[in-house]
Design a protein around this motif. Sequence first.
Motif, mmCIF file in Angstrom:
data_model
loop_
_atom_site.group_PDB
_atom_site.id
_atom_site.type_symbol
_atom_site.label_atom_id
_atom_site.label_comp_id
_atom_site.label_asym_id
_atom_site.label_seq_id
_atom_site.Cartn_x
_atom_site.Cartn_y
_atom_site.Cartn_z
ATOM 1 N N ASP A 188 -20.620 32.807 -43.982
ATOM 2 C CA ASP A 188 -21.325 31.918 -45.053
ATOM 3 C C ASP A 188 -20.633 31.112 -45.315
ATOM 4 O O ASP A 188 -21.224 30.862 -45.995
ATOM 5 N N ARG A 189 -19.618 30.256 -44.680
ATOM 6 C CA ARG A 189 -19.071 28.910 -44.988
ATOM 7 C C ARG A 189 -20.396 27.749 -44.926
ATOM 8 O O ARG A 189 -21.253 28.078 -43.465
ATOM 9 N N PRO A 190 -20.309 26.812 -45.376
ATOM 10 C CA PRO A 190 -21.331 25.819 -45.356
ATOM 11 C C PRO A 190 -20.878 24.719 -43.659
ATOM 12 O O PRO A 190 -19.616 25.276 -43.835
ATOM 13 N N LEU A 191 -21.683 24.037 -43.016
ATOM 14 C CA LEU A 191 -21.098 22.753 -42.234
ATOM 15 C C LEU A 191 -19.770 22.255 -42.987
ATOM 16 O O LEU A 191 -20.211 22.226 -44.249
ATOM 17 N N ARG A 192 -19.192 21.821 -42.623
ATOM 18 C CA ARG A 192 -18.211 20.353 -42.995
ATOM 19 C C ARG A 192 -19.173 19.178 -43.630
ATOM 20 O O ARG A 192 -19.640 19.145 -42.551
ATOM 21 N N PRO A 193 -19.040 19.082 -44.702
ATOM 22 C CA PRO A 193 -19.174 17.565 -44.129
ATOM 23 C C PRO A 193 -19.493 16.529 -44.102
ATOM 24 O O PRO A 193 -19.643 15.289 -43.810
ATOM 25 N N GLU A 194 -18.442 16.274 -43.419
ATOM 26 C CA GLU A 194 -17.654 15.206 -42.394
ATOM 27 C C GLU A 194 -18.480 15.709 -40.725
ATOM 28 O O GLU A 194 -19.210 14.106 -40.547
ATOM 29 N N LYS A 195 -18.581 16.671 -41.051
ATOM 30 C CA LYS A 195 -19.066 17.107 -39.343
ATOM 31 C C LYS A 195 -21.040 16.323 -39.822
ATOM 32 O O LYS A 195 -22.137 15.591 -39.179
ATOM 33 N N ILE A 196 -21.623 16.585 -40.696
ATOM 34 C CA ILE A 196 -22.777 16.340 -40.996
ATOM 35 C C ILE A 196 -23.003 14.985 -41.216
ATOM 36 O O ILE A 196 -23.927 14.101 -40.482
ATOM 37 N N ILE A 197 -22.141 14.091 -41.843
ATOM 38 C CA ILE A 197 -21.931 11.868 -42.095
ATOM 39 C C ILE A 197 -21.708 12.176 -40.437
ATOM 40 O O ILE A 197 -22.964 11.469 -40.068
ATOM 41 N N GLU A 198 -21.065 12.122 -39.497
ATOM 42 C CA GLU A 198 -20.699 11.824 -37.999
ATOM 43 C C GLU A 198 -22.233 12.212 -37.733
ATOM 44 O O GLU A 198 -22.465 10.494 -36.725
ATOM 45 N N THR A 199 -22.765 12.773 -37.751
ATOM 46 C CA THR A 199 -24.629 13.756 -37.073
ATOM 47 C C THR A 199 -25.386 12.438 -37.434
ATOM 48 O O THR A 199 -25.880 12.375 -36.389
ATOM 49 N N LEU A 200 -25.526 12.351 -38.469
ATOM 50 C CA LEU A 200 -26.516 11.088 -39.022
ATOM 51 C C LEU A 200 -26.333 10.269 -38.182
ATOM 52 O O LEU A 200 -27.116 9.140 -38.167
ATOM 53 N N LYS A 201 -25.105 9.758 -38.641
ATOM 54 C CA LYS A 201 -24.202 8.154 -38.059
ATOM 55 C C LYS A 201 -25.297 8.093 -36.507
ATOM 56 O O LYS A 201 -25.205 7.033 -36.388
ATOM 57 N N LYS A 202 -25.011 9.013 -35.924
ATOM 58 C CA LYS A 202 -24.904 9.390 -33.997
ATOM 59 C C LYS A 202 -26.852 8.676 -34.461
ATOM 60 O O LYS A 202 -27.178 8.789 -33.538
ATOM 61 N N GLN A 203 -27.598 9.675 -35.512
ATOM 62 C CA GLN A 203 -28.672 9.586 -35.155
ATOM 63 C C GLN A 203 -29.392 8.318 -35.357
ATOM 64 O O GLN A 203 -30.433 7.985 -34.409
ATOM 65 N N TYR A 204 -28.534 7.957 -36.473
ATOM 66 C CA TYR A 204 -29.362 6.663 -36.704
ATOM 67 C C TYR A 204 -28.809 5.253 -36.434
ATOM 68 O O TYR A 204 -29.119 3.787 -36.900
ATOM 69 N N LYS A 205 -28.185 5.077 -35.778
ATOM 70 C CA LYS A 205 -26.922 3.951 -34.714
ATOM 71 C C LYS A 205 -27.384 3.381 -33.587
ATOM 72 O O LYS A 205 -27.942 1.984 -33.732
ATOM 73 N N GLU A 206 -28.927 3.652 -33.126
ATOM 74 C CA GLU A 206 -29.740 2.876 -32.565
ATOM 75 C C GLU A 206 -31.053 2.217 -33.673
ATOM 76 O O GLU A 206 -31.689 1.281 -32.899
ATOM 77 N N GLN A 207 -30.935 2.598 -34.434
ATOM 78 C CA GLN A 207 -31.872 1.809 -35.542
ATOM 79 C C GLN A 207 -31.626 0.926 -35.874
ATOM 80 O O GLN A 207 -32.280 0.086 -36.699
ATOM 81 N N MET A 208 -30.448 0.720 -36.737
ATOM 82 C CA MET A 208 -29.538 0.015 -37.738
ATOM 83 C C MET A 208 -28.053 -0.212 -37.127
ATOM 84 O O MET A 208 -27.369 0.720 -36.748
ATOM 85 N N THR A 209 -27.667 -1.170 -37.290
ATOM 86 C CA THR A 209 -25.890 -1.169 -37.701
ATOM 87 C C THR A 209 -25.137 -0.639 -38.731
ATOM 88 O O THR A 209 -26.043 -0.821 -39.923
#
Length: 101
Positions: free
Chosen positions: A26-47
Amino acid sequence: MKWGRFLLGMAAGALGGYLLFKRTQDRPLRPEKIIETLKKQYKEQMTIVGSWIYVEPRTEEMEGVQYRIYQCGLTGLVDGKPHHFEFKVDADTGHVLQVEN
């Protein structure tokens, strides 16, 4: 008499394990994990030069469905110019529900 205690202990252990498993589901994902995943997804498109996330999920209705969401954002350089993206991410699954730039 000894078998009764043994079976009672087994039942108590099984119940405790089930409740612990259910509680962690019932716990949400850790916010650190969420932001880390977003950074990985967008690192190809921008610095990426900055990021933020509200660490407490909130409930929001989107298209008639209730979600627990994290509100977060990334700032990055595209062709030397700063761009800011804001995200609404499902706190339970990590799926991006909305992107604003």
